[in-house]
Design a protein around this motif. Structure first.
Motif, PDB file in Angstrom:
ATOM      1  N   PRO A   1      81.723  35.366  17.048  1.00 18.27           N
ATOM      2  CA  PRO A   1      82.722  34.292  16.994  1.00 18.27           C
ATOM      3  C   PRO A   1      83.958  34.622  17.815  1.00 18.27           C
ATOM      4  O   PRO A   1      84.218  35.785  18.141  1.00 18.27           O
ATOM      5  N   PRO A   2      84.751  33.626  18.159  1.00 16.59           N
ATOM      6  CA  PRO A   2      86.025  33.879  18.843  1.00 16.59           C
ATOM      7  C   PRO A   2      86.904  34.790  17.992  1.00 16.59           C
ATOM      8  O   PRO A   2      86.981  34.637  16.765  1.00 16.59           O
ATOM      9  N   GLU A   3      87.597  35.730  18.648  1.00 16.29           N
ATOM     10  CA  GLU A   3      88.336  36.732  17.872  1.00 16.29           C
ATOM     11  C   GLU A   3      89.421  37.362  18.735  1.00 16.29           C
ATOM     12  O   GLU A   3      89.212  37.650  19.908  1.00 16.29           O
ATOM     13  N   ILE A   4      90.584  37.579  18.134  1.00 21.27           N
ATOM     14  CA  ILE A   4      91.641  38.398  18.718  1.00 21.27           C
ATOM     15  C   ILE A   4      92.103  39.374  17.647  1.00 21.27           C
ATOM     16  O   ILE A   4      92.313  38.996  16.495  1.00 21.27           O
ATOM     17  N   THR A   5      92.236  40.629  18.011  1.00 12.85           N
ATOM     18  CA  THR A   5      92.834  41.614  17.112  1.00 12.85           C
ATOM     19  C   THR A   5      93.456  42.713  17.962  1.00 12.85           C
ATOM     20  O   THR A   5      93.293  42.745  19.188  1.00 12.85           O
ATOM     21  N   GLY A   6      94.182  43.596  17.314  1.00 13.03           N
ATOM     22  CA  GLY A   6      94.803  44.678  18.064  1.00 13.03           C
ATOM     23  C   GLY A   6      95.760  45.482  17.216  1.00 13.03           C
ATOM     24  O   GLY A   6      95.869  45.295  16.007  1.00 13.03           O
TER      25      GLY A   6
ATOM     26  N   LEU B   1      95.129  34.849  27.756  1.00 11.72           N
ATOM     27  CA  LEU B   1      95.955  35.110  26.577  1.00 11.72           C
ATOM     28  C   LEU B   1      97.440  35.000  26.916  1.00 11.72           C
ATOM     29  O   LEU B   1      97.856  35.243  28.052  1.00 11.72           O
ATOM     30  N   GLN B   2      98.212  34.642  25.919  1.00 13.25           N
ATOM     31  CA  GLN B   2      99.665  34.654  26.043  1.00 13.25           C
ATOM     32  C   GLN B   2     100.257  35.390  24.843  1.00 13.25           C
ATOM     33  O   GLN B   2      99.630  35.481  23.796  1.00 13.25           O
TER      34      GLN B   2
ATOM     35  N   VAL C   1      99.686  37.095  19.686  1.00 11.21           N
ATOM     36  CA  VAL C   1      98.793  36.936  20.831  1.00 11.21           C
ATOM     37  C   VAL C   1      97.937  35.698  20.589  1.00 11.21           C
ATOM     38  O   VAL C   1      97.275  35.597  19.540  1.00 11.21           O
ATOM     39  N   GLU C   2      97.959  34.777  21.532  1.00  7.41           N
ATOM     40  CA  GLU C   2      97.235  33.521  21.387  1.00  7.41           C
ATOM     41  C   GLU C   2      96.333  33.281  22.595  1.00  7.41           C
ATOM     42  O   GLU C   2      96.659  33.682  23.716  1.00  7.41           O
TER      43      GLU C   2
ATOM     44  N   LEU D   1      93.518  29.865  18.367  1.00  6.94           N
ATOM     45  CA  LEU D   1      93.084  31.225  18.044  1.00  6.94           C
ATOM     46  C   LEU D   1      94.234  32.173  18.352  1.00  6.94           C
ATOM     47  O   LEU D   1      94.742  32.187  19.473  1.00  6.94           O
ATOM     48  N   LYS D   2      94.647  32.939  17.331  1.00  6.52           N
ATOM     49  CA  LYS D   2      95.739  33.878  17.552  1.00  6.52           C
ATOM     50  C   LYS D   2      95.661  35.009  16.536  1.00  6.52           C
ATOM     51  O   LYS D   2      94.920  34.968  15.558  1.00  6.52           O
ATOM     52  N   ASP D   3      96.466  36.033  16.790  1.00  2.00           N
ATOM     53  CA  ASP D   3      96.647  37.115  15.831  1.00  2.00           C
ATOM     54  C   ASP D   3      98.089  37.568  15.928  1.00  2.00           C
ATOM     55  O   ASP D   3      98.675  37.605  17.019  1.00  2.00           O
ATOM     56  N   SER D   4      98.681  37.863  14.780  1.00  2.00           N
ATOM     57  CA  SER D   4     100.029  38.415  14.716  1.00  2.00           C
ATOM     58  C   SER D   4      99.901  39.898  14.416  1.00  2.00           C
ATOM     59  O   SER D   4      99.539  40.288  13.297  1.00  2.00           O
ATOM     60  N   ILE D   5     100.186  40.712  15.405  1.00  2.84           N
ATOM     61  CA  ILE D   5      99.941  42.148  15.333  1.00  2.84           C
ATOM     62  C   ILE D   5     101.252  42.839  14.973  1.00  2.84           C
ATOM     63  O   ILE D   5     102.186  42.879  15.776  1.00  2.84           O
TER      64      ILE D   5
END
Length: 745
Positions: free
Chosen positions: A14-19, A43-44, A345-346, A352-356
């Motif tokens: 699946p679509p995914e962003i992490t870090g 990504l931005q 990061v979006e 789709l985004k993640d707040s790291i």
């Protein structure tokens, strides 16, 4: 391309962003590195200060403060993975193996046999490319096997020996020209029956090619199989290895290398005691300070024992450093105020985004600019302990025994599939031994501002602590944000500029340094507001030079998902005893007046004021609250007393002048008493059966002139934020905070 960057995703991924951000705790003026894994390319990013908590499972109003002084922009994403698996490595060197050959001896204790489903390396110098060196391995079926390079080929020497799980074995094999001789000796534990050794000798087709310079590894190798090399370590061992040595195989030959794993215990170094300088190092933080083949139980503290601790426990799923490639390096302004931050990061054009997250500590400059006299301490040690916990999907908990309703969200699904980014200190390894290390050098998937607990279905950890952050923002009282790690390094000096200190919802884990920072602060006259539950419960340690890592050892008492063996309960980081602070004689009661006594998955309940709480001396505390009004009847997890709860107990250590001004009422049977609270006979252990399951709101004046106010419930902040802080929990908390600040004007 980095070995950790994967060009092709698994089918159906699946679509995914992490870090993660490194370092995850920084000072103004420093540089941080952002390391991202993304299925999307375009990504931005932007940096925000986290100042809003969720309204339960409603995140719509969590508008965070964008930091204009840190650039925002675009970058190209790539999917990255971590490489778990611990091992030891001695860098390339010539051991001086002569024509007489070499004898190799060590002890090993396997903890995973057939279930490993792969070859496990005990030790190796094998170089598949040059077909030189040797290795001792366990086959997928669990039998010991030797791989010997001869130049033209790598020959396999099988044995009929299959070790028993958790039984020590002495391994001894000799390579002389074209002959390999071996002896495998089971070592019985205490009164167990002795198994006969397995011996053998095999003639190779060619002389062994073992005289050249080599890299030596324990618990992993650079060989996928006896004829396929690997660019990175593979075939990790699950279990303990100790006492390895190499010597010339001639009858009076010299020792070429001999390692003592009991030396330099607090470091990553393994020491060669032969004097030949073959020092090595440990990778991915295997477990040190564990009992070895000669441990007899007479001494369970490695710092006092003459022998018994020459062993390291390796795991195929250890992870200390994901070592991802850096996508962006960001400079923090020197004027940036302390706080909880995130790099958002979006994916452009997608929802789709993640707040790291990362944290910024105060400096004298930033604190003075704010005029901060209040410090909010974020529980970064507890965040690490729970980081990426897999309790419901790895611990095989049965619904009839554990009445939890698992509710998955995207964070939970991501944690399930991203097993490469490591475990929490609530999990067990694949070999069923407990996880004692957790690291910030990896994505921590449940450390997110919109995280909801999978079993309690409410904010927990950082997401709950942001509710208090928003409360402080609304209060108008200048405050700084400090972390557990700042207290560990700076002691009470990190708090000396503040008049009042607040904890978050769950300050469970503390090193001796961070715990004493609190107590020394209170002794010096500071005011403390303990606004959570299950606080100051487990002891932990941080290795010198490795602030990103925490070490936790559980045993005997306390609510726990595993128990360390009796000889393995002293920290390798500093030689101190692990376990509960209560077991070490420093129960939380002694500091904050209450200590954890129970917990449960049911809804929280409210508090009722006691006779002491109705005394006119506390009118300032309950201003705006009717005398018979229940406190915290509503919240995101039911009432204000819930999750894990703490009570006043003078016998355990609550100061004699501790006053209980309110106590919880009506805990249901989904709440159970903690094991250390119960003595024989074990009766009346659930909510409706005993008054010993409760939260107490307490107040005491400390010797230094300050005071300590405690609420004894993890759920307190979930009620504090209810209805956007329009409730009597917020009123009471605000009354105490303003009074504590007023007293020091």
């Amino acid at each position: 391309m980095s070995a950790r960057t994967i060009p092709l995703l698994p089918p159906g991924y699946p679509p995914e962003i992490t870090g993660y951000v490194e370092p995850w705790i920084a000072s103004p003026g420093e540089q941080i590195d952002l390391k991202v894994s993304s299925t999307e390319k375009d990504l931005q990013y932007r940096v925000v200060r986290l100042i809003h908590g969720p309204q339960g499972d409603n995140f719509d109003d969590m508008t965070q403060e964008t930091i204009a002084d840190i650039p925002h922009g675009n970058f190209t994403g790539r999917y990255q993975v971590a490489s778990p698996g611990s091992y030891a490595v001695i860098p390339q060197r010539d051991y001086g193996i002569g024509q007489d050959g070499v004898n190799i001896a060590l002890y090993f204790q396997v903890h995973l046999v057939e279930e490993a489903t792969h070859i496990q390396t005990i030790l190796s110098t094998l170089d598949v490319s040059s077909k030189s060196g040797f290795a001792a391995v366990l086959t997928e079926q669990g039998y010991v096997e030797f791989w010997i390079g001869t130049g033209p080929s790598i020959e396999v020497v099988p044995t009929s020996f299959k070790p028993i799980v958790k039984e020590w074995t002495g391994l001894n094999f000799t390579i002389q020209a074209d002959t390999v001789s071996f002896k495998l000796t089971p070592i019985p534990s205490f009164c167990q029956k002795v198994r006969s050794p397995v011996m053998g000798s095999v003639t190779l087709a060619e002389n062994a090619k073992i005289q050249r310079s080599c890299i030596l590894t324990f618990a992993a190798s650079y060989a996928e199989s006896s004829n396929q090399k690997s660019k990175k370590p593979v075939n990790f061992f699950n279990g303990r290895i100790g006492g390895p040595e190499l010597r010339s195989s001639s009858s009076e030959g010299p020792i070429l290398a001999k390692w003592d794993f009991a030396l330099a215990m607090t470091t990553e170094t393994i020491i060669d005691i032969s004097g030949n300088g073959a020092e090595g190092h440990l990778v991915q933080a295997p477990t040190r300070a564990v009992s070895g083949h000669d441990w007899n139980g007479a001494e369970s503290d490695w710092t006092k024992s003459i022998n018994g601790y020459d062993a390291v426990h390796f795991h195929e799923d250890d992870l200390d450093d994901a070592a991802w490639e850096t996508d962006l390096s960001l400079s923090l302004p020197s004027t940036l105020r302390s706080g909880a931050y995130a790099v958002v990061v979006e994916a452009r054009g997608l929802s789709l985004k993640d707040s790291i997250p990362f944290f910024v500590r105060p400096t004298h400059l930033t604190s003075s600019a704010l005029g901060a006299k209040v410090a909010y301490i974020l529980s970064t040690l507890t965040y690490l302990a729970y980081g990426n916990e897999h309790v419901y999907d790895r611990m095989h908990l049965q619904p009839e025994t554990y009445p939890w309703v698992v509710k998955r969200d995207e964070h939970a699904y991501k944690t399930e599939r991203r097993v490469d980014v490591g475990l929490s200190c609530y999990d067990v390894h694949n070999d069923r031994s407990g996880v004692i290390h957790s690291s910030a050098k990896r994505p921590i998937l449940n450390l997110r501002p919109d995280y909801l607990s999978w079993n309690l279905h409410r904010p927990r950890g950082l997401s709950a602590d942001l509710i208090l952050m928003e409360f402080l923002e609304r209060s108008g009282i200048p405050y700084d944000v400090v972390t557990d790690h700042d207290l560990h390094v700076g002691g009470a000096g990190a708090l000396q500029r503040y008049q009042t200190v607040l904890t978050g919802s769950h300050p469970e884990y503390h090193t001796v340094e961070s715990l004493f920072a609190y107590s020394n602060y209170v002794k010096a006259g500071g005011n403390l507001m303990y606004l959570g539950g299950n606080g100051f419960y487990w002891s932990c340690a941080i290795p010198s030079g490795n602030l990103h890592r925490v070490e936790i050892r559980r045993g005997d008492q306390g609510v726990r998902s595993f128990t360390m063996p009796g000889g393995d309960r002293v920290f390798s980081a500093n030689g101190q005893l692990g376990l509960l602070w209560r077991s070490r004689g420093l129960a939380a009661n002694r500091l904050v007046g209450v200590g954890c006594c129970a917990g449960g998955s049911g809804p929280g309940v409210p508090y009722r004021r006691t006779d002491a709480g109705r005394d006119p001396q506390f009118s300032w505390m309950f201003q705006g609250i009717a005398e018979d009004e229940l406190l915290g009847t509503e919240g995101f997890g039911g009432g204000a007393s819930g999750d894990e709860v703490d009570k006043c107990d003078y016998g355990v250590g609550s100061p004699p002048n501790t006053l209980v001004v309110a106590t919880s009422v009506g805990h249901p049977d989904q709440f159970g008493i903690f094991p250390e609270e119960v003595e024989y006979p074990m009766l009346k252990t659930v909510g409706t059966q005993t008054n010993e399951i409760r939260s107490d709101i307490t107040y005491y004046e400390a010797g230094g002139g300050g005071a300590v106010f405690s609420v004894g419930s993890i759920n307190w902040l979930n009620s504090l934020g209810w209805n956007h802080f329009q409730n009597n929990v917020a009123t009471l908390t605000g009354n105490v905070l303003r009074e504590f600040v007023r007293r020091h004007r």
